[in-house]
Design an enzyme around this catalytic site. Structure first.
Site, PDB file in Angstrom:
ATOM      1  N   ASP A   1     -13.143 106.557 127.373  1.00  0.00           N
ATOM      2  CA  ASP A   1     -13.363 105.199 126.866  1.00  0.00           C
ATOM      3  C   ASP A   1     -12.062 104.435 126.659  1.00  0.00           C
ATOM      4  O   ASP A   1     -10.970 105.012 126.704  1.00  0.00           O
ATOM      5  CB  ASP A   1     -14.172 105.251 125.562  1.00  0.00           C
TER       6      ASP A   1
ATOM      7  N   ASN B   1     -20.656 110.196 113.008  1.00  0.00           N
ATOM      8  CA  ASN B   1     -22.041 109.742 113.166  1.00  0.00           C
ATOM      9  C   ASN B   1     -22.722 110.360 114.396  1.00  0.00           C
ATOM     10  O   ASN B   1     -23.789 109.923 114.800  1.00  0.00           O
ATOM     11  CB  ASN B   1     -22.086 108.209 113.258  1.00  0.00           C
TER      12      ASN B   1
ATOM     13  N   HIS C   1     -21.479 110.437 117.487  1.00  0.00           N
ATOM     14  CA  HIS C   1     -21.201 109.819 118.795  1.00  0.00           C
ATOM     15  C   HIS C   1     -20.354 110.736 119.673  1.00  0.00           C
ATOM     16  O   HIS C   1     -19.594 111.564 119.192  1.00  0.00           O
ATOM     17  CB  HIS C   1     -20.590 108.419 118.657  1.00  0.00           C
TER      18      HIS C   1
ATOM     19  N   GLU D   1     -22.507 105.171 120.490  1.00  0.00           N
ATOM     20  CA  GLU D   1     -22.897 105.160 119.086  1.00  0.00           C
ATOM     21  C   GLU D   1     -24.391 105.480 118.954  1.00  0.00           C
ATOM     22  O   GLU D   1     -25.131 105.422 119.941  1.00  0.00           O
ATOM     23  CB  GLU D   1     -22.598 103.780 118.494  1.00  0.00           C
TER      24      GLU D   1
HETATM   25  P1  PGA Z   1     -11.519 112.113 115.879  1.00  0.00           P
HETATM   26  O1  PGA Z   1     -12.617 111.302 116.698  1.00  0.00           O
HETATM   27  O2  PGA Z   1     -11.023 113.176 116.775  1.00  0.00           O
HETATM   28  O3  PGA Z   1     -10.445 111.094 115.599  1.00  0.00           O
HETATM   29  O4  PGA Z   1     -12.208 112.639 114.656  1.00  0.00           O
HETATM   30  C1  PGA Z   1     -13.632 112.007 117.346  1.00  0.00           C
HETATM   31  C2  PGA Z   1     -14.570 111.037 118.021  1.00  0.00           C
HETATM   32  O5  PGA Z   1     -14.808 109.956 117.458  1.00  0.00           O
HETATM   33  O6  PGA Z   1     -15.055 111.371 119.104  1.00  0.00           O
END
Ligand code: PGA
Length: 259
Positions: free
Chosen positions: A67, A136, A138, A143
């Protein structure tokens, strides 16, 4: 789904780095799906160390990141282009022409998303997809309520995702609201998926991913439908798993299955 529970985050990180290195050693022309976020920084540090030790070359590999934020150019310090150069690409031997992220500053972000999806298809799809896990549930920037068959497209980020990434910006209002992300359908076409999560803050999402119903409310739960997924976690992230003792029996200390 293979569930590997390690004693601590460092061992989980080592495990994921080893899986990536082994794949590239076996298939030097691998198409790797790469991820960003705080979780992956230590993985990339291990890959750089392995490369410097002569254990692995990425010279024949191709990469596609999950992304990028809409509106950020590759040289913006908050962009994932910048993150990837800083944490991996500047330190290993990928051919720059073979490392791909969506262009966040494309004049037409929807066309850019379609171009990115087509480029992944043209490369023969992802061989090994590396994933982090949002609080959450994702994966990529898919999302909750994302279509479980979605392709690369624009997504609006939740407030909680923007808050989790606010540390990289001076003001919360500066955190982008939109991203171009590989879709869940794109990720599901990968030959193999390796998801890494550690720390107590991820325990609920990990339980929903592994043991919850398959639901767009937890996009990562769709991985239950994938043929070859390895979930690598530490004890803290495993805390809310009902069948934790079973997973530990199958793979003691995150190691190989015992017969
Ligand atoms: P993080 O993000 O490694 O900064 O916890 C993980 C994600 O949102 O996929």
């Amino acid at each position: 789904m293979k569930i590997l529970i390690h004693a601590d985050a460092a061992k989980a990180v080592d495990c994921v780095a080893d899986l990536l290195v082994q794949r590239v050693q076996r298939l030097p022309a691998s198409v790797l799906g790469l991820a960003t976020g705080g979780t992956m920084e230590a993985v990339y540090a291990r890959l750089i160390a392995a490369h410097r030790a002569g254990a692995v070359s990425f010279g024949a590999a191709t990469s596609f990141n999950l992304d990028e934020y809409v509106g950020l150019s590759p040289d913006h310090p908050g962009s994932y282009w910048h993150y990837m150069r800083q944490h991996l690409f500047d330190h290993v031997d990928f051919d720059p022409a073979c490392t791909h992220l969506p262009r966040g500053d494309a004049a037409d972000p929807e066309a850019e998303a379609a171009r990115y999806e087509a480029a992944i298809v043209a490369a023969g799809d992802i061989g090994l997809q590396l994933l982090g896990l949002g609080h959450n549930g994702h994966i990529g920037f898919n999302e909750p309520t994302s279509s479980l068959t979605s392709l690369t497209r624009i997504k609006t980020l939740t407030r909680s995702t923007r808050e989790a990434n606010a540390q990289y910006y001076q003001r919360f209002e500066d955190v982008p609201r939109l991203a171009i992300t590989m879709g869940i359908g794109t990720i599901m076409r990968a030959d193999e998926v390796v998801l890494l999560a550690y720390g107590a803050a991820k325990a609920r999402a990990v339980a929903a991913l592994i043991e919850g119903p398959v639901s767009a409310a937890c996009p990562a739960s769709i991985l239950q439908m994938h043929r070859k997924v390895t979930v690598v976690i530490d004890e803290a992230a495993a805390a809310e798993l009902t069948l934790r003792a079973y997973y530990a029996e199958v793979h003691p200390n995150g190691g190989p299955a015992t017969i």
